[in-house]
Scaffold this active site. Structure first.
Site, PDB file in Angstrom:
ATOM      1  N   LYS A  75       0.831  -1.209   0.000  1.00  0.00           N
ATOM      2  CA  LYS A  75       0.000   0.000   0.000  1.00  0.00           C
ATOM      3  C   LYS A  75       0.863   1.255   0.000  1.00  0.00           C
ATOM      4  CE  LYS A  75      -4.286   0.016   2.558  1.00  0.00           C
ATOM      5  NZ  LYS A  75      -4.813  -0.034   3.937  1.00  0.00           N
TER       6      LYS A  75
HETATM    7  C1  E4P Z   1      -8.313   0.687   4.048  1.00  0.00           C
HETATM    8  O1  E4P Z   1      -7.464   0.051   3.484  1.00  0.00           O
HETATM    9  C2  E4P Z   1      -8.122   1.398   5.302  1.00  0.00           C
HETATM   10  O2  E4P Z   1      -7.373   0.579   6.151  1.00  0.00           O
HETATM   11  C3  E4P Z   1      -9.388   1.727   6.027  1.00  0.00           C
HETATM   12  O3  E4P Z   1     -10.526   1.326   5.324  1.00  0.00           O
HETATM   13  C4  E4P Z   1      -9.452   3.077   6.641  1.00  0.00           C
HETATM   14  O4  E4P Z   1     -10.675   3.254   7.303  1.00  0.00           O
HETATM   15  P1  E4P Z   1     -10.974   4.422   8.357  1.00  0.00           P
HETATM   16  O5  E4P Z   1     -11.347   5.633   7.597  1.00  0.00           O
HETATM   17  O6  E4P Z   1     -12.118   3.884   9.148  1.00  0.00           O
HETATM   18  O7  E4P Z   1      -9.714   4.593   9.152  1.00  0.00           O
END
Ligand code: E4P
Length: 288
Positions: free
Chosen positions: A112
């Protein structure tokens, strides 16, 4: 019961949740979880829960590795997203170095990278070497840049628009999914849309309705969905939201330009980079 027509990932940092969700899916549908997303905040939460206080950066990184290795054993055929650690000063070279190390942790890693110019520059190089997930996406224009920078990719490319964080400030986050899916209809299909930052059941239903390729779901919301027997949206489904402002489709954002010509800036991307970094630094201290 109707099969789930999209890929389901779990969003979290707890191995036990991965196990429970995958077992539930095997029991109901005869197939395990398709994947897992992690991020520095989720892993930091796991580490903070152990109440060991701040640990060294190296020790924290070892823990991150151990956690994803356990997840990988549970879903060896799934895709597991591991995030690089970056603040606003981190260069593409530093991200590339981190990515090349992390991808060796498990055989089913996807790396990522943030949707910033340095993150996309790194993606341009790395998409020939490993699966990539571009995170902290909040606009159609950012999605066009991701599409173009990864056009020659030899590995899967995911794009993660964060719908919940847009909702949180009154904008209809699911419109970004709708707009990106529509824009990608004119493309070659090499980028998979991964609906992220899911906060409720309606996000899941609408993401399925819009044919988002993947949805990553936090454990709590997965349970809600499972408790209702995994409903799918009807053909007549209407996404009901109150007081969220529409994010209109941008006809002027067309695929086919150089990725650097698109406007990548979004304040939520910057804030997201800052938050991931500071959450990680809460548990992984320099000089410890
Ligand atoms: C996705 O890959 C992220 O880890 C995640 O969905 C972030 O979510 P949040 O906005 O609840 O932190």
């Amino acid at each position: 019961m109707a099969a789930i027509p999209v890929k389901i990932f779990i969003d979290g940092g707890e191995v036990e949740e991965t196990k429970l969700v995958s077992e539930t899916l095997v029991k109901r549908f005869g197939k395990p979880l398709d994947g897992q997303t992690t991020n520095p905040s989720l892993i930091a939460k796991n580490l903070a829960g152990r109440k060991t206080g701040k640990i060294s950066e190296d020790a924290a990184l070892e823990e991150y590795k151990r956690i994803v290795q356990q997840m990988s054993k549970i879903i060896p055929k799934g895709s597991i997203s591991i995030q690089v650690f970056a603040n606003r000063q981190t260069t593409s070279g530093e991200m590339i170095k981190q990515a090349r190390e992390r991808v060796k942790w498990i055989p089913n890693a996807s790396i990522k990278l943030p949707c910033t110019s340095q993150g996309l520059r790194a993606a341009g190089t790395l998409s020939n070497e490993m699966p990539i997930n571009i995170t902290l996406v909040f606009s159609q224009e950012q999605a066009a840049a991701v599409y173009e920078v990864s056009k020659k990719a030899r590995y899967p490319i995911f794009i993660s628009p964060f719908v919940g964080r847009l909702d949180d400030r009154g904008e209809r986050g699911m419109d970004v999914i709708k707009n990106i899916v529509r824009m990608f209809e004119k493309g070659d299909g090499h980028v998979e849309v991964l609906t992220a930052s899911v906060r409720n059941l309606e996000h899941i239903l609408y993401a399925i309705y819009l044919k988002s390729d993947i949805i990553t779901i936090p454990y709590k919301i997965f349970r809600l969905w499972a408790d209702q027997n995994f409903p799918n949206p009807a053909e007549t489904y209407i996404y009901k939201t109150e007081n969220l402002q529409e994010i209109p489709y941008r006809e002027d954002v067309l695929l086919g330009r150089n990725w650097q010509e698109y406007n990548l800036s979004h304040d939520l991307t910057d804030m997201g980079v800052d938050r991931f970094y500071s959450d990680w630094m809460e548990v992984a201290g320099r000089g410890v």
